[in-house]
Design an enzyme around this catalytic site. Structure first.
Site, PDB file in Angstrom:
ATOM      1  N   LYS A  50       0.824  -1.049  -0.218  1.00 42.55           N
ATOM      2  CA  LYS A  50      -0.253   0.355   0.134  1.00 42.55           C
ATOM      3  C   LYS A  50       0.974   0.778   0.406  1.00 42.55           C
ATOM      4  O   LYS A  50       0.513   2.394  -0.904  1.00 42.55           O
ATOM      5  CB  LYS A  50      -0.399  -0.185   0.902  1.00 42.55           C
ATOM      6  CG  LYS A  50      -1.769  -1.028   1.058  1.00 42.55           C
ATOM      7  CD  LYS A  50      -3.147  -1.021   2.473  1.00 42.55           C
ATOM      8  CE  LYS A  50      -2.197  -1.309   3.642  1.00 42.55           C
ATOM      9  NZ  LYS A  50      -3.651  -1.586   4.181  1.00 42.55           N
ATOM     10  N   GLN A  94      -5.763  -1.378   9.518  1.00 40.43           N
ATOM     11  CA  GLN A  94      -5.228  -2.414   9.221  1.00 40.43           C
ATOM     12  C   GLN A  94      -6.344  -4.015   9.804  1.00 40.43           C
ATOM     13  O   GLN A  94      -6.067  -3.560  11.038  1.00 40.43           O
ATOM     14  CB  GLN A  94      -3.789  -2.950   8.982  1.00 40.43           C
ATOM     15  CG  GLN A  94      -3.844  -4.112   9.149  1.00 40.43           C
ATOM     16  CD  GLN A  94      -3.788  -4.676   7.043  1.00 40.43           C
ATOM     17  OE1 GLN A  94      -3.779  -3.843   6.687  1.00 40.43           O
ATOM     18  NE2 GLN A  94      -4.438  -5.548   7.146  1.00 40.43           N
ATOM     19  N   ASP A 117     -11.813   2.756   3.209  1.00 40.72           N
ATOM     20  CA  ASP A 117     -12.262   1.304   3.631  1.00 40.72           C
ATOM     21  C   ASP A 117     -13.550   1.093   3.399  1.00 40.72           C
ATOM     22  O   ASP A 117     -14.246  -0.357   3.481  1.00 40.72           O
ATOM     23  CB  ASP A 117     -11.801   0.679   5.019  1.00 40.72           C
ATOM     24  CG  ASP A 117     -11.145  -0.516   4.814  1.00 40.72           C
ATOM     25  OD1 ASP A 117     -10.477  -1.172   3.382  1.00 40.72           O
ATOM     26  OD2 ASP A 117     -10.275  -0.502   5.661  1.00 40.72           O
TER      27      ASP A 117
HETATM   28  N1  LIG Z   1      -9.247  -2.738   7.174  1.00 39.13           N
HETATM   29  C1  LIG Z   1      -8.856  -3.376   6.199  1.00 39.13           C
HETATM   30  N2  LIG Z   1      -8.675  -3.736   4.370  1.00 39.13           N
HETATM   31  C2  LIG Z   1      -8.844  -4.211   3.721  1.00 39.13           C
HETATM   32  O1  LIG Z   1      -8.778  -4.131   3.080  1.00 39.13           O
HETATM   33  C3  LIG Z   1      -8.324  -5.487   4.716  1.00 39.13           C
HETATM   34  C4  LIG Z   1      -7.405  -5.443   5.355  1.00 39.13           C
HETATM   35  N3  LIG Z   1      -8.195  -4.615   7.030  1.00 39.13           N
HETATM   36  N4  LIG Z   1      -7.145  -6.666   6.198  1.00 39.13           N
HETATM   37  C5  LIG Z   1      -6.327  -7.470   5.837  1.00 39.13           C
HETATM   38  C6  LIG Z   1      -7.092  -7.916   4.063  1.00 39.13           C
HETATM   39  C7  LIG Z   1      -6.313  -8.890   2.998  1.00 39.13           C
HETATM   40  N5  LIG Z   1      -6.477  -7.953   1.945  1.00 39.13           N
HETATM   41  C8  LIG Z   1      -5.831  -8.039   0.765  1.00 39.13           C
HETATM   42  C9  LIG Z   1      -5.172  -7.260   0.096  1.00 39.13           C
HETATM   43  C10 LIG Z   1      -4.760  -7.397  -1.073  1.00 39.13           C
HETATM   44  C11 LIG Z   1      -3.669  -8.503  -1.455  1.00 39.13           C
HETATM   45  C12 LIG Z   1      -3.134  -8.254  -2.747  1.00 39.13           C
HETATM   46  O2  LIG Z   1      -2.686  -7.658  -2.701  1.00 39.13           O
HETATM   47  N6  LIG Z   1      -2.992  -9.367  -2.850  1.00 39.13           N
HETATM   48  C13 LIG Z   1      -1.361 -10.298  -4.014  1.00 39.13           C
HETATM   49  C14 LIG Z   1      -0.410 -10.992  -3.324  1.00 39.13           C
HETATM   50  C15 LIG Z   1      -0.242 -10.682  -2.831  1.00 39.13           C
HETATM   51  C16 LIG Z   1       1.341 -11.726  -1.808  1.00 39.13           C
HETATM   52  O3  LIG Z   1       1.802 -11.403  -2.710  1.00 39.13           O
HETATM   53  O4  LIG Z   1       1.696 -11.653  -0.700  1.00 39.13           O
HETATM   54  C17 LIG Z   1      -2.389 -11.104  -5.174  1.00 39.13           C
HETATM   55  O5  LIG Z   1      -2.881 -11.354  -4.333  1.00 39.13           O
HETATM   56  O6  LIG Z   1      -1.999 -10.739  -5.804  1.00 39.13           O
HETATM   57  C18 LIG Z   1      -3.990  -8.960   0.137  1.00 39.13           C
HETATM   58  C19 LIG Z   1      -4.508  -9.437   1.021  1.00 39.13           C
HETATM   59  C20 LIG Z   1      -7.209  -6.324   2.670  1.00 39.13           C
HETATM   60  N7  LIG Z   1      -7.749  -6.730   3.748  1.00 39.13           N
END
Ligand SMILES: Nc1nc(=O)c2c([nH]1)NC[C@@H]1CN(c3ccc(C(=O)N[C@@H](CCC(=O)O)C(=O)O)cc3)C=[N+]21
Ligand SMILES: NC(=O)C1=CN([C@@H]2O[C@H](COP(=O)(O)OP(=O)(O)OC[C@H]3O[C@@H](n4cnc5c(N)ncnc54)[C@H](OP(=O)(O)O)[C@@H]3O)[C@@H](O)[C@H]2O)C=CC1
Ligand SMILES: [Mg+2]
Length: 295
Positions: A50, A94, A117
């Site tokens: 981020k 988060q 969010d």
């Molecule tokens: N207030 C809050 N808002 C959220 O939106 C929130 C949260 N808390 N807590 C955790 C979860 C999880 N989440 C992700 C977002 C992007 C990827 C992401 O970019 N993933 C990449 C890969 C990451 C890697 O390789 O480790 C992908 O899927 O290609 C993952 C997980 C948002 N969340």
């Protein structure tokens, strides 16, 4: 990549570029603040991405890293200080927060106009009532990917598996806003596989690796896999890898289009967070929303 893959990484890169162009056109530089409590390594990866992409799109990134034993009152104070800071446009707390902290109380403190969010009661109410406001990021990312794949979604049957506040419920409402016929399935749903097989657009958001099998999917359906699960994989250097909620190897030949994990919804979540930060900055500062950010 095979022909029916939905390339979330590429769509997200395009959206981030649109955000960067929009940011350049603004007289101000939007600022996104992230509150991270504790030391969950998975959270750190997410937060690092981020921060990187916030800067890459020309915005300011502020981080408040607090130790895992921070009191609930101290987290609330942190949020209040960010609310009061006129330079801060977006606040992301988060989740999950450590067990001793009531996340409902913390989220309720976020100024709805900075709620990138889309988690506050005011944002959720605006979504439910069809009023303009900040929409949750992952659900918005799912809509963008579905429209990218299918065009107009009117009349499509969309089945969302999961009813969480962060993902499932707002996803259902956003697809309803797109004139879909929406079914929300969950852990108490009977005949889940048959319900899913009726979907033109299937959106699992559960957190169970490989749950959705080939025979849950209508031939040609669009499958948008929100799940992000880390499983053991001895063939990897790290010993683990990420998979979605869909048994991808089985499902891919049946689906008309399908998102991979990683590289599907995840990157869209971050791109939508950046987009929301620009939208929040414009609304708070009375600026016109730059072209190119409409969905
Ligand atoms: N207030 C809050 N808002 C959220 O939106 C929130 C949260 N808390 N807590 C955790 C979860 C999880 N989440 C992700 C977002 C992007 C990827 C992401 O970019 N993933 C990449 C890969 C990451 C890697 O390789 O480790 C992908 O899927 O290609 C993952 C997980 C948002 N969340
Ligand atoms: N790609 C991204 O950007 C993001 C990915 N995620 C991922 O999405 C997944 C879901 O996250 P989140 O919504 O926060 O998770 P939650 O645990 O809050 O919600 C899970 C939902 O799945 C339902 N469920 C659980 N088991 C079953 C089952 N056997 N059959 C049908 N439904 C079931 C639950 O039903 P019930 O309500 O009845 O208990 C619940 O509604 C996770 O893998 C998470 O990591 C999350 C955020 C962003
Ligand atoms: Mg500028």
């Amino acid at each position: 990549m095979s022909g029916n893959l939905i390339d979330g990484k590429q769509v997200a890169a395009r959206l981030r570029n649109d955000v960067a162009v929009a940011v350049k056109s603004l007289a101000v530089t939007p600022t996104l603040a992230v509150v991270l409590v504790g030391d969950d390594p998975a959270s750190h990866v997410y937060v690092r991405n981020k921060i990187k992409f916030t800067r890459e799109t020309g915005m300011n990134s502020v981080e408040q890293r607090l130790p895992a034993d921070t009191s609930e009152d101290a987290v609330v104070e942190t949020v209040r200080a960010l609310n009061a800071d006129p330079d801060v446009d977006g606040i992301l707390v988060q989740l999950p927060l450590p067990d001793h902290i009531n996340s409902n109380r913390v989220i309720a403190e976020i100024d709805p106009d900075k709620d990138v969010d889309g988690l506050t009661e005011v944002s959720a109410g605006r979504l439910l009532l069809g009023k303009s406001g900040l929409r949750p990021c992952t659900p918005t990312g799912c809509v963008i990917l579905a429209k990218e794949t299918l065009g107009d979604l009117t009349g499509k049957h969309c089945v969302v598996i999961g009813r969480s506040i962060l993902v499932g419920k707002p996803t259902a409402l956003l697809f309803l806003e797109q004139n879909c016929t929406v079914t929300i399935a969950h852990s108490r749903t009977e005949n889940l596989s048959i319900v899913c097989r009726g979907a033109d657009i299937l959106i699992p958001a559960v957190g169970r690796p490989n749950m959705v099998k080939a025979d849950w999917i209508k031939a040609g359906a669009c499958v948008i896999d929100v799940g992000i699960n880390r499983i053991e994989d001895a063939s990897r250097k790290s010993g683990t890898r990420l998979v979605g909620d869909v048994d991808f190897a089985e499902a891919e030949p049946v689906a008309g289009a399908i998102t991979p994990v990683p590289g599907g919804v995840g990157p869209m979540t971050i791109a939508c967070l950046l987009r929301n930060t620009v939208l929040a900055a414009c609304a708070r500062r009375g600026l016109a929303v730059p072209d190119g950010l409409a969905i």
